[in-house]
Scaffold this motif. Structure first.
Motif, PDB file in Angstrom:
ATOM      1  N   LEU A 137      -1.658  -0.204 -14.945  1.00  0.00           N
ATOM      2  CA  LEU A 137      -1.117   0.145 -13.588  1.00  0.00           C
ATOM      3  C   LEU A 137      -0.677   1.486 -13.598  1.00  0.00           C
ATOM      4  O   LEU A 137      -0.234   2.221 -14.366  1.00  0.00           O
ATOM      5  N   THR A 138      -1.254   2.189 -12.535  1.00  0.00           N
ATOM      6  CA  THR A 138      -1.100   3.461 -12.112  1.00  0.00           C
ATOM      7  C   THR A 138      -0.258   3.628 -10.864  1.00  0.00           C
ATOM      8  O   THR A 138      -0.637   3.420  -9.496  1.00  0.00           O
ATOM      9  N   ALA A 139       1.147   4.215 -10.906  1.00  0.00           N
ATOM     10  CA  ALA A 139       1.810   4.021  -9.700  1.00  0.00           C
ATOM     11  C   ALA A 139       1.956   5.751  -9.517  1.00  0.00           C
ATOM     12  O   ALA A 139       1.945   6.616 -10.123  1.00  0.00           O
ATOM     13  N   GLY A 140       2.201   5.945  -8.030  1.00  0.00           N
ATOM     14  CA  GLY A 140       2.284   7.391  -7.781  1.00  0.00           C
ATOM     15  C   GLY A 140       2.492   7.454  -6.358  1.00  0.00           C
ATOM     16  O   GLY A 140       2.699   6.392  -5.487  1.00  0.00           O
ATOM     17  N   ALA A 141       2.498   8.558  -5.868  1.00  0.00           N
ATOM     18  CA  ALA A 141       2.682   8.845  -4.186  1.00  0.00           C
ATOM     19  C   ALA A 141       1.763   8.217  -3.403  1.00  0.00           C
ATOM     20  O   ALA A 141       1.791   7.694  -2.344  1.00  0.00           O
ATOM     21  N   GLY A 142       0.351   7.738  -3.869  1.00  0.00           N
ATOM     22  CA  GLY A 142      -0.745   7.059  -3.168  1.00  0.00           C
ATOM     23  C   GLY A 142      -0.515   5.659  -3.332  1.00  0.00           C
ATOM     24  O   GLY A 142      -1.078   4.865  -2.716  1.00  0.00           O
ATOM     25  N   GLU A 165       0.884  -1.356  -0.054  1.00  0.00           N
ATOM     26  CA  GLU A 165      -0.051  -0.016   0.065  1.00  0.00           C
ATOM     27  C   GLU A 165       0.859   1.291  -0.039  1.00  0.00           C
ATOM     28  O   GLU A 165       1.277   1.795  -0.835  1.00  0.00           O
ATOM     29  N   ARG A 166       1.288   1.868   1.228  1.00  0.00           N
ATOM     30  CA  ARG A 166       1.454   3.168   1.273  1.00  0.00           C
ATOM     31  C   ARG A 166       3.297   3.003   1.052  1.00  0.00           C
ATOM     32  O   ARG A 166       3.862   2.575   1.990  1.00  0.00           O
ATOM     33  N   ALA A 167       3.818   3.561   0.102  1.00  0.00           N
ATOM     34  CA  ALA A 167       5.183   3.894  -0.285  1.00  0.00           C
ATOM     35  C   ALA A 167       5.281   4.854  -1.173  1.00  0.00           C
ATOM     36  O   ALA A 167       4.214   5.002  -1.838  1.00  0.00           O
ATOM     37  N   ILE A 190      10.064  -0.970 -10.129  1.00  0.00           N
ATOM     38  CA  ILE A 190      10.568  -2.214  -9.997  1.00  0.00           C
ATOM     39  C   ILE A 190      11.395  -2.734  -9.045  1.00  0.00           C
ATOM     40  O   ILE A 190      11.413  -3.741  -8.302  1.00  0.00           O
ATOM     41  N   SER A 191      12.147  -1.610  -8.789  1.00  0.00           N
ATOM     42  CA  SER A 191      13.305  -1.683  -7.905  1.00  0.00           C
ATOM     43  C   SER A 191      12.809  -1.894  -6.186  1.00  0.00           C
ATOM     44  O   SER A 191      13.359  -2.217  -5.450  1.00  0.00           O
ATOM     45  N   LEU A 192      11.402  -1.161  -6.176  1.00  0.00           N
ATOM     46  CA  LEU A 192      10.766  -1.142  -4.954  1.00  0.00           C
ATOM     47  C   LEU A 192       9.756  -2.616  -4.783  1.00  0.00           C
ATOM     48  O   LEU A 192       9.080  -2.468  -3.742  1.00  0.00           O
ATOM     49  N   ALA A 193       9.836  -3.420  -5.598  1.00  0.00           N
ATOM     50  CA  ALA A 193       8.859  -4.555  -5.423  1.00  0.00           C
ATOM     51  C   ALA A 193       9.210  -5.336  -4.132  1.00  0.00           C
ATOM     52  O   ALA A 193      10.420  -5.700  -3.804  1.00  0.00           O
TER      53      ALA A 193
END
Lengths: 248, 248
Positions: A146-151, A126-128, A205-208
């Motif tokens: 896929l929508t990535a962002g601050a949320g 979730e939050r990252a 993807i480094s945050l997976a």
DNA sequence: CTGCATCCGCTTCGATACTG
DNA sequence: CAGTATCGAAGCGGATGCAG
């Protein structure tokens, strides 16, 4: 299913959703409200009478609702109730636990691109702070956005052809390997986009979620672990031992 | 169980733990490592051959391990692997989803105090500032120690008689009602302790997860919700409709 | 006593066929 | 399209037996 007959929140939950196929019906309705035939196509191998019975039971239990769609479509649509939508967390957590089981790849199994939404939700908790980025995923007959962002990261089943910063197209297992950061020498699924987007994608993807950090989150261990002397806590296996046969 | 044969983290997880009784076996091993006979007693209604088969399958899958306990006890003890312990979150989330199903009370169901640990974990989510307090819970043949504090709430199955700030003794459903903040005029389970502790206890249960805040956490809704005009999102029902029969 | 295996009646599942 | 009906196969529940 026969009730377990226990005064326990867990077993009573299983009385409702513990039957074979039931969780997978909920999965499909979490991805999108669906008609009977959609569900039947999305659940390869389910017997039609079983699907009907599961839907009936889930509706009686208050997990799903069915709505008669009136004018243009004229079809019955099944969807989750608010309570049923509360299973979202459970399914994502279970999918996260099951991510190591994806390592062997598709094999002889069925594959639909839509199922990647749970793997992706499992991969990106979730939050990252994720880089701002949209990724179009085309895999095994489905198209996802896929929508990535601050949320956080959100993934939805979409109609084909919308715009996105990055496009990935390939078989589900290749797409999954790419998303989970297994970018060895050759990326297993073709990734296209401009340089800036590709860099943010690489960041994403480094945050997976790698499943190696999970060891700390252990449950209560009532007996002392010192029963076996010199016990060193083993890391979570990336791929659990597979001695059982699949596709019986 | 026959594999679903899908390339999906969720269904592959269900291939491992989706069988009847399997999740409940994991529940017992999350509460405490156990011998075969302990498990058999803790799972009323399970056939002995089924328990044996579930344990075998879980061990082959890498979810549990068995250890031969050598000298004094001379018994085999089953416990979760690190990977298996990763199911903790899943079971707690599922229990949290099932908490409304506890509202009807025990009825004819079996009840064991140990099962309250999941209801309690469901009631008091991880990180929050709880008042510092220990509560001894004596219910339906088991004794638990709840430890609240800045780090969260932990509950473990304990041996009888230890010290605690507060003691609650009663039937599981009365204890649960008390802990979930249903302190109407008469507390359903007797609570004892000094005044300061009672005040902190009152503080604690006021923080119990009420299931009315959960509506925000909804899953993806791909179709527009405006399909039915004038749709007002209904609140999560405290007690879902119960038209199905229990204890078939 | 612990840790199962075997047998048997019953329910559920899976596959196909059929109907409004 | 959206299910119901049917039937063999597999799994479950309960009782019993038995070896270490």
């Amino acid at each position: 299913m026969k009730s377990y007959g226990e005064f326990c929140a867990l077993s009573r939950a299983l009385d409702v959703v513990g039957d074979r196929w039931t969780i997978l019906v909920v999965r499909e309705l979490l991805i999108a409200p669906s008609r009977y035939t959609d569900l039947h196509k999305a659940l390869p191998g389910i017997a039609t009478n079983l699907l009907a019975q599961r839907l009936r039971t889930l509706e009686e239990a208050g997990v799903i609702t069915s709505e008669e769609q009136p004018a243009p479509v004229s079809a019955q649509v099944y969807m989750l109730t608010d309570w049923g939508r509360g299973l979202h967390t459970v399914l994502v957590d279970l999918a996260r636990w099951g991510v190591p089981l994806l390592a062997p790849g598709i094999g002889d199994d069925h594959s639909q691109g839509r199922w990647l939404v749970f793997a992706i939700m499992a991969l990106f908790p979730e939050r990252a702070d994720y880089p701002s980025l949209t990724v179009r995923i085309i895999a095994d007959g489905d198209e996802l956005l896929l929508t990535a962002g601050a949320g956080g990261v959100q993934t939805t089943l979409t109609s084909p052809g919308g715009p996105a910063d990055i496009t990935i197209e390939g078989r589900s297992d290749d797409v999954f390997r790419t998303l989970s950061g297994e970018l060895t020498d050759k990326p297993t699924a073709p990734v296209s986009g401009d340089d800036a987007a590709l860099q943010r994608f690489s960041q994403l993807i480094s945050l997976a979620y790698t499943h190696d950090l999970d060891v700390a989150a252990l449950g209560p261990r009532t007996l002392t672990a010192s029963a076996s002397p010199g016990h060193t806590p083993a890391p979570v296996p990336r791929q659990p031992p597979r001695t059982t046969q699949r596709r019986g």
